[in-house]
Design a protein around this motif. Structure first.
Motif, PDB file in Angstrom:
ATOM      1  N   GLY B 378       0.828  -1.195   0.000  1.00  0.00           N
ATOM      2  CA  GLY B 378       0.000   0.000   0.000  1.00  0.00           C
ATOM      3  C   GLY B 378       0.862   1.245   0.000  1.00  0.00           C
ATOM      4  O   GLY B 378       2.091   1.171   0.105  1.00  0.00           O
ATOM      5  N   ASP B 379       0.201   2.376  -0.101  1.00  0.00           N
ATOM      6  CA  ASP B 379       0.882   3.655  -0.202  1.00  0.00           C
ATOM      7  C   ASP B 379       1.136   4.215   1.197  1.00  0.00           C
ATOM      8  O   ASP B 379       0.201   4.388   1.985  1.00  0.00           O
ATOM      9  N   LEU B 380       2.404   4.481   1.487  1.00  0.00           N
ATOM     10  CA  LEU B 380       2.727   4.993   2.821  1.00  0.00           C
ATOM     11  C   LEU B 380       1.994   6.296   3.123  1.00  0.00           C
ATOM     12  O   LEU B 380       1.685   6.595   4.275  1.00  0.00           O
ATOM     13  N   TYR B 381       1.680   7.071   2.064  1.00  0.00           N
ATOM     14  CA  TYR B 381       0.995   8.351   2.269  1.00  0.00           C
ATOM     15  C   TYR B 381      -0.465   8.161   2.675  1.00  0.00           C
ATOM     16  O   TYR B 381      -1.108   9.093   3.116  1.00  0.00           O
ATOM     17  N   GLU B 382      -0.986   6.939   2.504  1.00  0.00           N
ATOM     18  CA  GLU B 382      -2.343   6.662   2.987  1.00  0.00           C
ATOM     19  C   GLU B 382      -2.295   5.881   4.297  1.00  0.00           C
ATOM     20  O   GLU B 382      -3.078   6.124   5.215  1.00  0.00           O
ATOM     21  N   VAL B 383      -1.363   4.913   4.365  1.00  0.00           N
ATOM     22  CA  VAL B 383      -1.319   4.028   5.530  1.00  0.00           C
ATOM     23  C   VAL B 383      -0.897   4.796   6.790  1.00  0.00           C
ATOM     24  O   VAL B 383      -1.538   4.686   7.840  1.00  0.00           O
ATOM     25  N   ILE B 384       0.156   5.591   6.683  1.00  0.00           N
ATOM     26  CA  ILE B 384       0.707   6.210   7.898  1.00  0.00           C
ATOM     27  C   ILE B 384      -0.252   7.237   8.527  1.00  0.00           C
ATOM     28  O   ILE B 384      -0.453   7.212   9.740  1.00  0.00           O
ATOM     29  N   PRO B 385      -0.876   8.132   7.731  1.00  0.00           N
ATOM     30  CA  PRO B 385      -1.823   9.051   8.371  1.00  0.00           C
ATOM     31  C   PRO B 385      -2.951   8.320   9.104  1.00  0.00           C
ATOM     32  O   PRO B 385      -3.337   8.702  10.215  1.00  0.00           O
ATOM     33  N   LYS B 386      -3.439   7.223   8.511  1.00  0.00           N
ATOM     34  CA  LYS B 386      -4.517   6.466   9.163  1.00  0.00           C
ATOM     35  C   LYS B 386      -3.998   5.811  10.448  1.00  0.00           C
ATOM     36  O   LYS B 386      -4.659   5.834  11.495  1.00  0.00           O
ATOM     37  N   LEU B 387      -2.788   5.248  10.357  1.00  0.00           N
ATOM     38  CA  LEU B 387      -2.182   4.619  11.531  1.00  0.00           C
ATOM     39  C   LEU B 387      -1.988   5.647  12.648  1.00  0.00           C
ATOM     40  O   LEU B 387      -2.295   5.397  13.815  1.00  0.00           O
ATOM     41  N   LEU B 388      -1.521   6.837  12.258  1.00  0.00           N
ATOM     42  CA  LEU B 388      -1.314   7.902  13.241  1.00  0.00           C
ATOM     43  C   LEU B 388      -2.618   8.262  13.934  1.00  0.00           C
ATOM     44  O   LEU B 388      -2.655   8.441  15.154  1.00  0.00           O
ATOM     45  N   SER B 389      -3.693   8.351  13.157  1.00  0.00           N
ATOM     46  CA  SER B 389      -4.951   8.753  13.788  1.00  0.00           C
ATOM     47  C   SER B 389      -5.450   7.639  14.709  1.00  0.00           C
ATOM     48  O   SER B 389      -6.008   7.898  15.773  1.00  0.00           O
ATOM     49  N   ASP B 390      -5.227   6.365  14.326  1.00  0.00           N
ATOM     50  CA  ASP B 390      -5.600   5.250  15.210  1.00  0.00           C
ATOM     51  C   ASP B 390      -4.838   5.325  16.532  1.00  0.00           C
ATOM     52  O   ASP B 390      -5.402   5.145  17.608  1.00  0.00           O
ATOM     53  N   ILE B 391      -3.532   5.571  16.413  1.00  0.00           N
ATOM     54  CA  ILE B 391      -2.695   5.612  17.620  1.00  0.00           C
ATOM     55  C   ILE B 391      -3.148   6.744  18.539  1.00  0.00           C
ATOM     56  O   ILE B 391      -3.308   6.570  19.744  1.00  0.00           O
ATOM     57  N   ARG B 392      -3.402   7.902  17.936  1.00  0.00           N
ATOM     58  CA  ARG B 392      -3.791   9.064  18.755  1.00  0.00           C
ATOM     59  C   ARG B 392      -5.152   8.850  19.391  1.00  0.00           C
ATOM     60  O   ARG B 392      -5.375   9.217  20.547  1.00  0.00           O
ATOM     61  N   GLU B 393      -6.041   8.242  18.644  1.00  0.00           N
ATOM     62  CA  GLU B 393      -7.360   7.947  19.188  1.00  0.00           C
ATOM     63  C   GLU B 393      -7.232   6.988  20.367  1.00  0.00           C
ATOM     64  O   GLU B 393      -7.851   7.164  21.407  1.00  0.00           O
ATOM     65  N   GLY B 394      -6.391   5.960  20.189  1.00  0.00           N
ATOM     66  CA  GLY B 394      -6.172   4.970  21.244  1.00  0.00           C
ATOM     67  C   GLY B 394      -5.631   5.611  22.503  1.00  0.00           C
ATOM     68  O   GLY B 394      -6.062   5.315  23.607  1.00  0.00           O
ATOM     69  N   LYS B 395      -4.675   6.514  22.339  1.00  0.00           N
ATOM     70  CA  LYS B 395      -4.090   7.193  23.505  1.00  0.00           C
ATOM     71  C   LYS B 395      -5.136   8.064  24.183  1.00  0.00           C
ATOM     72  O   LYS B 395      -5.176   8.166  25.403  1.00  0.00           O
ATOM     73  N   GLY B 396      -5.969   8.696  23.354  1.00  0.00           N
ATOM     74  CA  GLY B 396      -7.022   9.556  23.893  1.00  0.00           C
ATOM     75  C   GLY B 396      -7.963   8.781  24.789  1.00  0.00           C
ATOM     76  O   GLY B 396      -8.341   9.236  25.869  1.00  0.00           O
ATOM     77  N   GLU B 397      -8.311   7.563  24.354  1.00  0.00           N
ATOM     78  CA  GLU B 397      -9.246   6.735  25.128  1.00  0.00           C
ATOM     79  C   GLU B 397      -8.702   6.392  26.494  1.00  0.00           C
ATOM     80  O   GLU B 397      -9.435   6.295  27.463  1.00  0.00           O
ATOM     81  N   ASN B 398      -7.395   6.181  26.539  1.00  0.00           N
ATOM     82  CA  ASN B 398      -6.807   5.741  27.797  1.00  0.00           C
ATOM     83  C   ASN B 398      -6.491   6.895  28.742  1.00  0.00           C
ATOM     84  O   ASN B 398      -6.209   6.683  29.900  1.00  0.00           O
ATOM     85  N   ALA B 399      -6.499   8.091  28.211  1.00  0.00           N
ATOM     86  CA  ALA B 399      -6.093   9.230  29.037  1.00  0.00           C
ATOM     87  C   ALA B 399      -7.173   9.562  30.066  1.00  0.00           C
ATOM     88  O   ALA B 399      -8.322   9.199  29.901  1.00  0.00           O
TER      89      ALA B 399
END
Lengths: 263, 399
Positions: B378-399
């Motif tokens: 896949g295209d890193l320009y699509e995969v990484i932004p989505k991965l970043l938003s998943d990670i940030r969302e996950g951290k938000g939930e735990n905060a």
């Protein structure tokens, strides 16, 4: 200053495999060498001798062929060597190994400073040094990253801790475990090798020890018992993630989360 | 006295028999098999040799330890000036799991100076008792002082097992104490379980990690084990407090030491790609220099560093010290994510020992996928932004 360096012969390579059917260890023959971490301990000993005078002795434990590492140490400049060897010492865990070494050290002589490598490349526990110091009842400093001055019956060293470097002074007799790269180990000298190849070494067996109770040595003196050995369950997965780009990113996120790379 | 006895008459093929020994401890002498000091008592010769050729003789059992007098799973609280190392919480989680299996309590042992307040934090992680020794003498870590306080705790509480984080402190303190009690200590356990009789099942890699060994300490108490950070799962912090804090004292005279701490210098946080646990690698799939920022964001979220392939250095986008490969650095991080990297042999040789390898590349034929544990075509320009938003969302939930 009387300096002792504890050294160990280790397999030349870590490539051991377990036959998954028979459970037998498959090991590459006789290839062995001095534990790389011990070279640094030996170098520290030799440099201290050059600076302050005294003698560097080396001690190892293992089968008769382990004396090869003593001669390796002689070729680097060590003065005296002793080998602790006895079939009754076989199968020793950390405690029994440390106890055997302590008994051997007492037999070998009186030392101001005992130096060990941080760990070995075969056992990888980094526990033998501190256990030896406890058994001998002397202080120890582990993870030593630099050596300072020797004075007033002690030595100043740098201890590498997680967040800081602590400069500590420890009084003799004491034991240090030194880190890799503390000093650049010298190469063995051909001249020294030739000059020392017929040097005698001392051999200590169970009968030479102060404590001759065989229950304290080898497998019998080991509190830990290996129940079984087995090949690691292969964690080398090769997985192709499927789906849309967004789905693949989600899967990757779950993998990273499961492996604790992210919350 | 356990020993091995050779029965020569049961051996038909001496050469085949001595080959069984992985340590070369059996030798032939005048047609007879002899054991040398290389023997590690692994007893493979007993199991794999002709029946009865090698006999394992155990003597009558030594008096056994009374296991009912040693109860509870204790965790040593690793800390720097009261700041508790997260490995402690992971071990408390494991201790709770083990303790529940045998219906025994969980203890924490906290040694230091001015730490009584921090001890309360441990009560949010399911402990039954936190034993605190708060003394000026315990301000700096000194092996003798800490070992003495540790000894007092063991003599007072008699825990069945003690878990210690394999940190620079734990790796000195645990062996010192294990030797004092003449008990077993297993370093760097990766799996822990427990038998009903409170025997701790300790599994660790042996021989450089190519073999796993299962280890018991069947006749000694306390049992001791060290575990590295990020091996066990940390439990969720409970908002309620549980358990109680028990303070204990050790006399100043007993806390003497032959070690004086003269000076403490804070370490500068060194950043090098060899030291990083996590690496995000830029390859030629990156379109322009400014896009490095995207990879840097991912590296920051994962607590890692950005590295690169050789063409990235040649194009002047990176300094050579970030380069992985035969002409650059060899790295072995816990996680490496290659982004738009094709996977030339020279590159792979510098990173193929990484624990987990993730490859993102648009070309399904890219050779990096042969090395990768997780392949994303896949295209890193699509995969990484989505991965970043998943990670940030996950951290938000735990905060």
């Amino acid at each position: 200053m009387e300096i002792l360096v504890c050294i160990k012969q280790v397999p030349g390579s870590n490539k051991v495999e377990v036959d998954p059917v028979t459970g037998v260890l498959k090991r590459d023959g006789a290839d062995s060498k001095m534990n790389p971490y011990d070279l640094y301990a030996l170098e520290v000993g030799l440099e201290l001798r050059e600076q302050y005078g005294g003698k560097v002795s080396v001690l190892t434990m293992g089968p008769p062929q382990a004396k090869a590492v003593l001669y390796e140490a002689f070729a680097m400049g060590a003065d005296e060597g002793a080998l602790i060897t006895d079939r009754k010492f076989g199968g020793a865990d950390v405690l029994a190994t440390s106890y055997t070494l302590s008994q051997g050290i007492k037999k070998f002589g009186k030392f101001d400073l005992i130096l060990c490598g941080l760990q070995t490349t075969d056992g990888d526990t980094a526990q033998v040094g501190p256990e030896v110091s406890e058994t001998l009842g002397i202080p120890c400093v582990c993870n030593v990253s630099a050596i300072g001055a020797v004075k007033a019956g002690g030595i100043t060293v740098m201890m590498d801790m997680p967040e800081d470097i602590e400069e500590v002074k420890v009084s003799f007799p004491c034991l240090l475990t030194v880190q890799k790269d503390i000093m650049q180990p010298r190469l063995p000298s051909y001249k020294l090798k030739k000059a020392t190849e017929s040097r005698g070494i001392q051999m200590f067996t169970l009968q030479d020890m102060e404590d001759t109770d065989e229950h304290h040595y080898g497998l019998n003196g080991s509190p830990t018992q290996v129940q079984r050995i087995f090949p690691p369950t292969s964690d080398k997965v090769q997985q192709k993630l499927e789906g849309t780009t967004a789905e693949m990113a989600d899967q990757l996120y779950r993998i990273l989360k499961k492996k604790k790379f992210t919350a | 006295m356990a020993k091995l006895v050779v029965h020569q008459d049961k051996i038909d093929d001496v050469q085949a028999f001595i080959k069984i020994c992985p340590f070369g401890a059996m030798v032939e002498k005048d047609g007879k098999v002899e054991l040398t000091a290389a023997c590690r008592m692994c007893r493979l010769c007993v199991k794999k040799g002709p029946k009865g050729a090698m006999e394992y003789v155990e003597d009558e059992k030594k008096p056994t330890v009374d296991k009912s007098k040693w109860r509870g799973i204790a965790v040593y609280v690793d800390h720097v000036e009261g700041r508790i190392h997260p490995v402690t919480y992971e071990l408390l989680g494991k201790a709770r799991e083990l303790a529940e299996k045998i219906s025994q309590p969980v203890y924490a042992l906290f040694l230091g100076s001015e730490i009584t307040k921090e001890a309360e934090e441990l009560q949010h992680y399911g402990v039954d008792k936190v034993f605190v020794c708060d003394k000026e003498e315990l301000k700096d870590f000194k092996i003798e002082t800490y070992a003495t306080a540790f000894e007092h705790f063991v003599k007072m509480v008699h825990p069945a097992a003690i878990l210690v984080g394999a940190t620079p402190v734990g790796r000195q303190l645990a062996p010192r104490c294990a030797a004092r009690f003449r008990t077993g200590l297993t370093a760097d356990c990766t799996v822990l379980d427990i038998h009903e009789n409170s025997d701790l099942v300790q599994i660790r890699p042996a021989f450089g990690g190519n073999i796993m060994a299962e280890i018991l300490t069947p006749n000694h108490r306390p049992q001791m084990a060290t575990v590295r950070y990020k091996v066990m799962d940390a439990p969720k912090r409970s908002s309620d407090k549980s358990g109680e804090i028990v303070t204990f004292d050790v006399s100043t005279e007993e806390l003497g030491s032959h070690v004086d701490v003269l000076r403490v210098t804070k370490k500068e946080k060194e950043k090098s790609i060899e030291m990083a646990d996590v690496l995000v690698v830029a390859g030629r799939g990156l379109k322009k220099k400014e896009d490095i920022a995207l990879l840097q964001e991912l590296a920051d979220e994962l607590g890692g560093e950005v590295a690169c392939t050789r063409p990235m250095v040649e194009s002047g986008w990176f300094d050579a010290k970030h380069q992985i490969g035969l002409s650059g650095r060899t790295v072995r991080p816990k996680l490496i994510i290659t982004c738009g990297v094709s996977g030339a042999i020279q590159f792979v040789a510098g990173m193929n020992n990484s624990d987990t390898i993730v490859a993102i590349n648009t070309d399904p034929k890219a050779s990096i996928f042969k090395t990768a544990n997780y392949a994303i075509v896949g295209d890193l320009y699509e995969v990484i932004p989505k991965l970043l938003s998943d990670i940030r969302e996950g951290k938000g939930e735990n905060a």
